[in-house]
Design an enzyme around this catalytic site. Structure first.
Site, PDB file in Angstrom:
ATOM      1  N   VAL A   1      15.798 -29.717 -13.979  1.00 53.70           N
ATOM      2  CA  VAL A   1      16.511 -28.210 -14.108  1.00 53.70           C
ATOM      3  C   VAL A   1      17.774 -28.399 -14.177  1.00 53.70           C
ATOM      4  O   VAL A   1      18.415 -27.546 -14.880  1.00 53.70           O
ATOM      5  CB  VAL A   1      15.847 -27.520 -12.791  1.00 53.70           C
ATOM      6  CG1 VAL A   1      16.346 -26.227 -12.640  1.00 53.70           C
ATOM      7  CG2 VAL A   1      14.413 -27.402 -12.614  1.00 53.70           C
TER       8      VAL A   1
ATOM      9  N   THR B   1      13.153 -23.311  -7.181  1.00 56.68           N
ATOM     10  CA  THR B   1      12.343 -22.348  -6.702  1.00 56.68           C
ATOM     11  C   THR B   1      12.147 -22.227  -5.189  1.00 56.68           C
ATOM     12  O   THR B   1      12.182 -23.327  -4.448  1.00 56.68           O
ATOM     13  CB  THR B   1      10.940 -22.503  -7.151  1.00 56.68           C
ATOM     14  OG1 THR B   1      11.167 -22.872  -8.508  1.00 56.68           O
ATOM     15  CG2 THR B   1      10.166 -21.711  -6.733  1.00 56.68           C
TER      16      THR B   1
ATOM     17  N   LEU C   1      -4.749 -20.185 -21.756  1.00 54.92           N
ATOM     18  CA  LEU C   1      -6.344 -20.170 -21.730  1.00 54.92           C
ATOM     19  C   LEU C   1      -7.023 -21.458 -22.386  1.00 54.92           C
ATOM     20  O   LEU C   1      -7.973 -21.363 -22.868  1.00 54.92           O
ATOM     21  CB  LEU C   1      -6.810 -18.915 -22.281  1.00 54.92           C
ATOM     22  CG  LEU C   1      -6.380 -17.494 -22.050  1.00 54.92           C
ATOM     23  CD1 LEU C   1      -6.990 -16.296 -22.646  1.00 54.92           C
ATOM     24  CD2 LEU C   1      -6.886 -17.360 -20.507  1.00 54.92           C
TER      25      LEU C   1
ATOM     26  N   ALA D   1      -8.877 -24.411 -21.320  1.00 53.55           N
ATOM     27  CA  ALA D   1      -9.470 -24.896 -20.259  1.00 53.55           C
ATOM     28  C   ALA D   1      -9.463 -26.299 -20.294  1.00 53.55           C
ATOM     29  O   ALA D   1      -8.994 -27.159 -21.210  1.00 53.55           O
ATOM     30  CB  ALA D   1     -11.076 -24.881 -20.526  1.00 53.55           C
ATOM     31  N   GLY D   2      -9.504 -27.239 -19.199  1.00 53.59           N
ATOM     32  CA  GLY D   2      -9.228 -28.937 -19.037  1.00 53.59           C
ATOM     33  C   GLY D   2      -9.682 -29.191 -17.585  1.00 53.59           C
ATOM     34  O   GLY D   2     -10.371 -28.749 -17.012  1.00 53.59           O
TER      35      GLY D   2
ATOM     36  N   CYS E   1       5.634 -28.140 -10.742  1.00 53.82           N
ATOM     37  CA  CYS E   1       5.798 -26.948 -10.136  1.00 53.82           C
ATOM     38  C   CYS E   1       4.504 -26.207  -9.582  1.00 53.82           C
ATOM     39  O   CYS E   1       4.456 -25.763  -8.384  1.00 53.82           O
ATOM     40  CB  CYS E   1       6.352 -26.041 -11.449  1.00 53.82           C
ATOM     41  SG  CYS E   1       7.889 -26.841 -12.059  1.00 53.82           S
TER      42      CYS E   1
ATOM     43  N   LYS F   1       1.065 -33.468 -18.608  1.00 55.72           N
ATOM     44  CA  LYS F   1       0.847 -32.849 -19.792  1.00 55.72           C
ATOM     45  C   LYS F   1       1.626 -33.558 -20.894  1.00 55.72           C
ATOM     46  O   LYS F   1       2.530 -34.628 -20.392  1.00 55.72           O
ATOM     47  CB  LYS F   1       1.495 -31.400 -19.855  1.00 55.72           C
ATOM     48  CG  LYS F   1       2.810 -31.279 -19.705  1.00 55.72           C
ATOM     49  CD  LYS F   1       3.474 -29.866 -19.666  1.00 55.72           C
ATOM     50  CE  LYS F   1       4.861 -29.469 -19.874  1.00 55.72           C
ATOM     51  NZ  LYS F   1       5.255 -28.135 -19.777  1.00 55.72           N
TER      52      LYS F   1
END
Ligand code: UGA
Length: 437
Positions: free
Chosen positions: A16, A123, A250, A252-253, A260, A320
């Site tokens: 960040v 955050t 949306l 799915a996985g 985060c 990811k």
């Protein structure tokens, strides 16, 4: 634009902080990034970027004359008009956010007598701004402003998310400080939401909670699709066209991970609980996600029987694609469960490392991962997996069992390649189910 450039100190050289600093430099401001880790600062001074974030290297290289790095608080603050706080706020054992790094920044601020604005990017729980305000006032720093300016950048697209955001949120105690922070963003075309500090803090937590809720929702729909013969990819497409629902988030996985969502869901759950409220939806979102990561083990057991001594290849370790970040990555939970079941686990990832995953063999190529494997689990949808010669992979495996944890590949093509292919929420055709293979 540089004639309007301001001087900004950024505390924290993580994802960040570096993205914030580099983007503000790109907007014409002069930035000094401060961190407490000497090796990190030394690397940044040499022009090396210690994290993998697309576009960040170029941005830092292109703005070298406007961005510097230091370990020294006084040097960072020298002449600064804004202090951006971008330090980590990890969960404590109780699930509350650990704000010790935030407090260190606030307490380390020298007793400056000029006007300066602290802008919170990290955050933090709702109410943090109020507490910081109080602490500053106690220190006789009533003239130091405080603004909540949360970040909505996702790893892998952080630079673009900063420069082309859906919105900029600014919560200020003093409207003039809010105006000043808004002005820093000049050159960015986005709606600006001005709010009180507590609401700005809540916008950040609520945005992430809404996104996580969508993921757990579609994952539960996927699980019901599996049981009833529907295809969640089609279902997501069908509901996504409804403008009130929308298409994003949306997919799915095997569940969400990262630095985060898991942390922020706990922090919001705890924030609610501390104020006496039981946040039922959020609790369900978290639990569904935990179960989702473990469902793959059940599928493998159904197809392979006992996993003891079975060789399972994990494709992807990062939480990811396009990041080397493995924090709270589903692959790590999967690896842990597989090892506990006695499986031999081999993992491939083009960028991320299996550090801390004791007992997992990490290899350099997909070929090395799949050779002789009893099953392959695609955990992270790295784009290069589209170009793999899958028939050759099927031939190289001991058993061609493939669980696509991200619904990345074409089921028909994978079955034609020779796999007993299973995905998330995509019921197999009657004669092609993995259980029958
Ligand atoms: C997330 C938010 O998207 C950012 O807006 C936010 O600023 C950031 O957290 C933060 O609070 O700092 P990030 O964690 O980098 O960003 O990654 P995402 O792209 O949101 O993905 C999070 C996880 O959700 C990943 O594991 C991903 O695989 C999973 N996911 C995402 C799904 O399983 N399905 C989806 O449809 C979307």
């Amino acid at each position: 634009m540089s004639d309007q450039g301001k001087r900004i100190a950024v505390f924290g050289a993580g994802y960040v902080g570096l993205v914030t600093g580099a983007c503000f430099a790109e907007l014409g401001h002069t930035v000094m990034v401060r961190d407490v880790v000497p090796e990190r600062i030394a690397a940044l001074r040499r022009g090396e970027v210690p994290i993998y974030e697309p576009g960040l290297d170029e941005l830092l290289a292109g703005n070298r004359d406007r961005i510097g790095f230091t370990l020294d608080v006084a040097e960072a603050i020298d002449g600064a008009e804004f202090v951006y706080v971008a330090v980590g706020t990890p969960p404590t054992f109780s699930g509350d956010a650990d704000l010790s790094a935030v407090w260190t920044v606030v307490d380390e601020l020298p007793a400056i007598d000029r006007r300066i604005v602290i802008a919170m990017k990290s955050t933090v729980p709702v109410g943090t701004g109020e507490k910081v305000r109080h602490r500053l006032d106690q220190r006789g720093l009533g003239h130091v402003g405080y603004v909540s300016n949360p970040e909505f950048t996702a790893e892998g697209t952080a630079v673009k998310d900063f420069m082309e955001p859906d919105r900029i949120v600014i919560g200020a105690f003093d409207e003039a400080d809010g105006d000043a922070v808004e002005e820093l963003h000049r050159g960015i075309d986005a709606p600006v939401v001005r709010a009180d500090v507590a609401s700005a803090e809540m916008i950040k937590l609520a945005a992430n909670a809404a996104l996580m809720t969508r993921i757990s929702f579609i994952n539960e729909i996927a699980n019901v699709c599996e049981a009833t013969g529907a295809d969640v990819v089609k279902v997501a497409e069908g509901i996504g066209h409804d403008r009130r629902i929308g298409k994003s988030f949306l997919r799915a996985g095997v569940g969400f991970g990262g630095s985060c969502f898991p942390k922020d869901s706990l922090a919001l759950k705890q924030l609610a609980a501390n104020s006496g409220y039981h946040f039922q939806v959020l609790n369900a979102v978290i639990e569904v996600n935990e179960l989702q990561k473990r469902r793959v083990i059940g599928k493998l057991t159904q197809m392979l029987g006992s996993l003891r001594g079975k060789r399972v290849a994990l494709l992807g370790l990062a939480f990811k694609p396009n990041t080397d970040d493995t924090r709270e990555a589903p692959a790590f939970v999967l690896a842990g469960r597989l090892l506990a079941e006695g499986a031999d686990v081999v993992a491939w990832d083009p960028v991320a490392h299996a550090d801390g995953l004791h007992g997992v063999e990490q290899v350099e190529t997909v070929d090395d991962a799949v050779r002789g494997a009893d099953a392959v689990v695609l955990v992270t949808e790295w784009p290069q997996l589209r170009d793999v010669d899958w028939p050759a992979v099927a031939a190289a495996m001991r058993r061609p069992i493939f669980v696509d944890g991200r619904n990345m590949l074409d089921p028909d093509a994978m079955r034609a390649a020779g796999f007993a292919y299973d995905a998330v929420g995509r019921a197999a055709p009657p004669n092609g189910s993995p259980a029958n293979s």
